[in-house]
Motif scaffolding. Structure first.
Motif, PDB file in Angstrom:
ATOM      1  N   LYS A 199      -3.367  -9.676  10.369  1.00  0.00           N
ATOM      2  CA  LYS A 199      -2.008 -10.091  10.123  1.00  0.00           C
ATOM      3  C   LYS A 199      -1.417  -9.563   8.808  1.00  0.00           C
ATOM      4  O   LYS A 199      -0.174  -9.343   8.960  1.00  0.00           O
ATOM      5  N   THR A 200      -2.074  -9.326   7.769  1.00  0.00           N
ATOM      6  CA  THR A 200      -1.723  -8.754   6.604  1.00  0.00           C
ATOM      7  C   THR A 200      -1.390  -7.311   6.867  1.00  0.00           C
ATOM      8  O   THR A 200      -0.358  -6.771   6.170  1.00  0.00           O
ATOM      9  N   THR A 201      -2.450  -6.679   7.616  1.00  0.00           N
ATOM     10  CA  THR A 201      -1.718  -5.240   7.804  1.00  0.00           C
ATOM     11  C   THR A 201      -0.360  -5.116   8.596  1.00  0.00           C
ATOM     12  O   THR A 201       0.533  -4.236   8.532  1.00  0.00           O
ATOM     13  N   THR A 202      -0.018  -6.057   9.549  1.00  0.00           N
ATOM     14  CA  THR A 202       1.271  -6.144  10.070  1.00  0.00           C
ATOM     15  C   THR A 202       2.374  -6.341   9.198  1.00  0.00           C
ATOM     16  O   THR A 202       3.436  -5.774   9.131  1.00  0.00           O
ATOM     17  N   ASP A 254     -13.311 -12.830  25.725  1.00  0.00           N
ATOM     18  CA  ASP A 254     -14.770 -12.921  26.125  1.00  0.00           C
ATOM     19  C   ASP A 254     -15.515 -13.147  24.998  1.00  0.00           C
ATOM     20  O   ASP A 254     -16.646 -13.729  25.196  1.00  0.00           O
ATOM     21  N   ASP A 255     -15.148 -12.838  23.735  1.00  0.00           N
ATOM     22  CA  ASP A 255     -15.595 -13.111  22.576  1.00  0.00           C
ATOM     23  C   ASP A 255     -14.728 -13.423  21.416  1.00  0.00           C
ATOM     24  O   ASP A 255     -14.160 -12.490  20.564  1.00  0.00           O
ATOM     25  N   PRO A 256     -14.564 -14.555  21.116  1.00  0.00           N
ATOM     26  CA  PRO A 256     -13.418 -15.028  20.268  1.00  0.00           C
ATOM     27  C   PRO A 256     -13.696 -14.558  18.842  1.00  0.00           C
ATOM     28  O   PRO A 256     -12.851 -14.818  18.023  1.00  0.00           O
ATOM     29  N   ALA A 257     -15.015 -14.202  18.526  1.00  0.00           N
ATOM     30  CA  ALA A 257     -15.501 -13.883  17.188  1.00  0.00           C
ATOM     31  C   ALA A 257     -14.956 -12.405  16.947  1.00  0.00           C
ATOM     32  O   ALA A 257     -14.942 -11.777  15.759  1.00  0.00           O
ATOM     33  N   THR A 258     -14.527 -11.607  18.094  1.00  0.00           N
ATOM     34  CA  THR A 258     -14.172 -10.067  17.877  1.00  0.00           C
ATOM     35  C   THR A 258     -12.770 -10.067  17.887  1.00  0.00           C
ATOM     36  O   THR A 258     -11.761 -10.433  18.731  1.00  0.00           O
ATOM     37  N   ARG A 259     -12.114  -9.402  16.574  1.00  0.00           N
ATOM     38  CA  ARG A 259     -10.765  -9.311  16.539  1.00  0.00           C
ATOM     39  C   ARG A 259     -10.326  -7.925  17.370  1.00  0.00           C
ATOM     40  O   ARG A 259     -11.007  -7.104  17.336  1.00  0.00           O
ATOM     41  N   THR A 260      -9.172  -8.220  18.155  1.00  0.00           N
ATOM     42  CA  THR A 260      -8.561  -6.807  18.616  1.00  0.00           C
ATOM     43  C   THR A 260      -7.697  -6.022  17.784  1.00  0.00           C
ATOM     44  O   THR A 260      -7.166  -4.921  17.982  1.00  0.00           O
ATOM     45  N   TYR A 261      -7.148  -6.792  16.642  1.00  0.00           N
ATOM     46  CA  TYR A 261      -6.155  -6.045  15.823  1.00  0.00           C
ATOM     47  C   TYR A 261      -4.762  -6.239  16.514  1.00  0.00           C
ATOM     48  O   TYR A 261      -3.857  -5.582  15.830  1.00  0.00           O
ATOM     49  N   GLN A 262      -4.775  -6.618  17.860  1.00  0.00           N
ATOM     50  CA  GLN A 262      -3.477  -6.604  18.430  1.00  0.00           C
ATOM     51  C   GLN A 262      -2.683  -8.044  17.848  1.00  0.00           C
ATOM     52  O   GLN A 262      -3.216  -8.990  17.842  1.00  0.00           O
ATOM     53  N   VAL A 263      -1.220  -7.872  17.331  1.00  0.00           N
ATOM     54  CA  VAL A 263      -0.437  -8.881  16.914  1.00  0.00           C
ATOM     55  C   VAL A 263       0.622  -8.944  17.999  1.00  0.00           C
ATOM     56  O   VAL A 263       1.584  -8.197  18.011  1.00  0.00           O
ATOM     57  N   ASN A 269       0.766  -1.238   0.111  1.00  0.00           N
ATOM     58  CA  ASN A 269      -0.119  -0.035  -0.061  1.00  0.00           C
ATOM     59  C   ASN A 269       0.770   1.273   0.083  1.00  0.00           C
ATOM     60  O   ASN A 269       0.391   2.309   0.370  1.00  0.00           O
ATOM     61  N   LEU A 270       2.273   1.284  -0.341  1.00  0.00           N
ATOM     62  CA  LEU A 270       2.984   2.389  -0.546  1.00  0.00           C
ATOM     63  C   LEU A 270       2.617   3.292  -1.825  1.00  0.00           C
ATOM     64  O   LEU A 270       2.702   4.205  -1.779  1.00  0.00           O
ATOM     65  N   ASP A 271       1.947   2.603  -2.557  1.00  0.00           N
ATOM     66  CA  ASP A 271       1.245   3.220  -3.824  1.00  0.00           C
ATOM     67  C   ASP A 271       0.129   4.240  -3.239  1.00  0.00           C
ATOM     68  O   ASP A 271       0.335   5.394  -3.726  1.00  0.00           O
ATOM     69  N   GLN A 272      -0.365   3.912  -2.329  1.00  0.00           N
ATOM     70  CA  GLN A 272      -1.324   5.023  -1.487  1.00  0.00           C
ATOM     71  C   GLN A 272      -0.779   6.000  -0.789  1.00  0.00           C
ATOM     72  O   GLN A 272      -1.195   7.125  -1.006  1.00  0.00           O
ATOM     73  N   VAL A 273       0.420   5.620  -0.365  1.00  0.00           N
ATOM     74  CA  VAL A 273       1.065   6.742   0.653  1.00  0.00           C
ATOM     75  C   VAL A 273       1.664   7.495  -0.446  1.00  0.00           C
ATOM     76  O   VAL A 273       1.562   8.877  -0.146  1.00  0.00           O
ATOM     77  N   VAL A 274       2.424   7.094  -1.471  1.00  0.00           N
ATOM     78  CA  VAL A 274       2.912   8.205  -2.388  1.00  0.00           C
ATOM     79  C   VAL A 274       1.712   9.143  -2.981  1.00  0.00           C
ATOM     80  O   VAL A 274       2.027   9.984  -3.272  1.00  0.00           O
TER      81      VAL A 274
END
Length: 516
Positions: free
Chosen positions: A348-351, A476-485, A35-40
């Motif tokens: 994962k991909t974001t990281t 408490d809710d495994p279906a909810t992502r925290t986006y913490q890696v 996504n560096l194309d978006q940044v540029v």
């Protein structure tokens, strides 16, 4: 801060000019995946005339040159230095606007007058830059070198002559007074003969009827469309009545046809590399996100980045007033490869993109997302993200993927960074595991840096160079992502058990339901 003097040519490239092929550099193959194309695209928006794309496409592998740019960013944290550079850039934009107007005019004297105005504003821009920079005491080698060169330039015979002649010609033109006589359709011009000047009175009388009134007494030179035929005819006659000032104007345009010094012109363009990046990250900083000038090396592969994030995603989230989740990344000792597992859509991909962005931005000399950042400068970044199968291609998806790996490994070195995302998803789990291990082995044998996003937990313990990271879910809710890696052992099965337990799909729960 280094005190060793450096011959100055550029605030980006130090003692050398920008590469001759800079504007022809293609977008790196990794940009789309990271996504560096978006940044540029965000960086260059509204700055098309500066042709900045090449600067952001060209990573450096020279630690000293990266540090050279970092010093400029440090200088620009000081308001007076930033103001000096910004004011110069703004004034030079006025110069280009006037030159553009000159190029679009057809009447010779009108073209020359716009050219003269551009030269006068240019002299003002350079003179103020020297004064403002000298008063702000920059510490970077780049801006100190620029200041020294600009001082010498403003004291040169050529610059002083150009500035003096421009001021003299404008004074002479401004001093022209003439009368215009109208005889039906005939217009005659002659020297001013002390007759009463009604023009200001007429302008003031009708000013009340203007939607956007102007001060007729101070309006100097209209920036609207060019001269109409009557105005052009009057100007021709004025030039005939007062030939000397117009002859001097023509002589000035011939003698100073290229009045912008190459060094000044290069600085005007290159300054926007820094200003555009600072403009991009300013709202992110205001939202509380950290940026750091990383310690960089071409030898030490220990890495760290605390509270880091995907800058392309952060730009979107901050603009939408949404929260940006940050993560910590590190490699130490023999560690070289991050293997990231966890549920889908968990970050994962974001990281993986974040890792690639960090290394590219660091190699540009820019502040990078995070704090306490230390990074290796790779000689190249290779990315392998899932591609849609091309029905027109002769080879299948797996064969195409293997061919890309083969091509990249033929070029990769121990100094490369290889980012892989969901490899071999088109084949069986058994074959994907076999092939993925082969790719990790190639990276490990090279001693290169790597990132591997995978659904195969077995890869997280590949060898001693591997670091396991897992995207987390809400306990408490495994279906909810925290986006913490986070850095921990892979636990995909535990995650699956938690999901099954939540929805009553464990073996015991299903058995009870069948029996009942």
């Amino acid at each position: 801060m280094r005190d060793v003097p450096i011959p100055f040519r550029s605030i980006l490239f130090g003692p050398t000019d920008a590469p001759a092929d800079l504007d022809a550099l293609p977008e790196p193959a990794c940009f789309g995946d990271l996504n560096l194309d978006q940044v540029v695209a965000s960086l260059v928006a509204g700055r098309g005339e500066y042709r900045l794309e090449g600067y952001y496409r060209l990573p450096l592998i020279d630690v000293d040159l990266v540090t050279y740019r970092q010093e400029v960013f440090l200088d620009l944290r000081r308001e007076n230095v930033l103001a000096a550079v910004t004011d110069f850039a703004d004034t030079m934009e006025r110069v280009r606007d006037k030159l553009t107007l000159a190029s679009k005019r057809y009447h010779r004297h009108e073209k020359a007058r716009w050219f003269l105005e551009a030269a006068l504003v240019y002299a003002e821009a350079v003179t103020h830059l020297v004064t403002d920079l000298d008063g702000s005491h920059p510490e970077s080698r780049a801006l100190r070198g620029l200041l020294s060169s600009a001082v010498a330039y403003t004291r040169s015979d050529g610059f002083m002559r150009m500035r003096g002649e421009a001021a003299r010609v404008r004074t002479a033109l401004d001093g022209i007074r003439y009368d215009v006589w109208l005889h039906g359709a005939r217009v005659t011009v002659g020297p001013y003969d002390e007759e009463r000047n009604y023009s200001l009175e007429v302008a003031r009388t009708f000013a009340r009827f203007q939607q956007h009134p102007t001060d007729a007494a101070t309006e100097h030179y209209s920036t609207d469309g060019g001269l109409d035929p009557v105005e052009a005819r009057i100007l021709d006659q004025v030039a005939q009545v007062f030939p000397e000032p117009f002859a001097d104007l023509d002589e000035f345009t011939r003698e100073h046809a290229s009045f912008i010094d190459p060094l000044v012109g290069a600085f005007d363009r290159e300054a926007h590399f820094y200003l555009a990046y600072l403009d991009l990250i300013r709202p992110l900083r205001e939202a509380g996100l950290c940026f750091d000038l990383p310690a960089v090396s071409t030898r030490d592969k220990r890495e760290n980045a605390s509270a880091t994030f995907d800058i392309a995603l952060a730009v979107q989230l901050v603009a939408a007033a949404k929260q940006v989740v940050t993560n910590d990344l590190s490699l130490s000792g023999a560690e070289r490869i991050l293997v990231i597992t966890g549920p889908n859509n968990g970050g994962k991909t974001t990281t993986a993109r974040t890792v690639g962005q960090l290394h590219h931005l660091a190699a540009l000399g820019c502040p990078v997302p995070g704090r306490d950042v230390r990074l290796f400068l790779p000689d190249a970044i290779y990315t392998h993200f899932e591609r849609r199968e091309d029905p027109a291609a002769m080879a299948g998806k797996l064969q195409e993927e293997l061919q890309r790996f083969s091509d990249d490994f033929a070029r990769a070195t121990s100094a490369s960074l290889i980012v892989m995302n969901e490899m071999f998803s088109s084949t069986t789990v058994h074959d994907a595991l076999f092939l993925s291990r082969a790719m990790l082995q190639r990276i490990s044998d090279l001693g290169a840096l790597g990132v591997c996003v995978t659904f195969l937990d077995e890869l997280a313990t590949f060898d001693e160079s591997t670091v396991s990271m897992v995207s987390s879910v809400d306990p408490d809710d495994p279906a909810t992502r925290t986006y913490q890696v986070t850095r921990r052992a892979a636990d995909g099965r535990a995650f699956a058990r938690a999901i099954a337990d939540k929805y009553g799909l464990t073996h015991d729960q299903l058995g009870q339901r069948v029996r009942s």
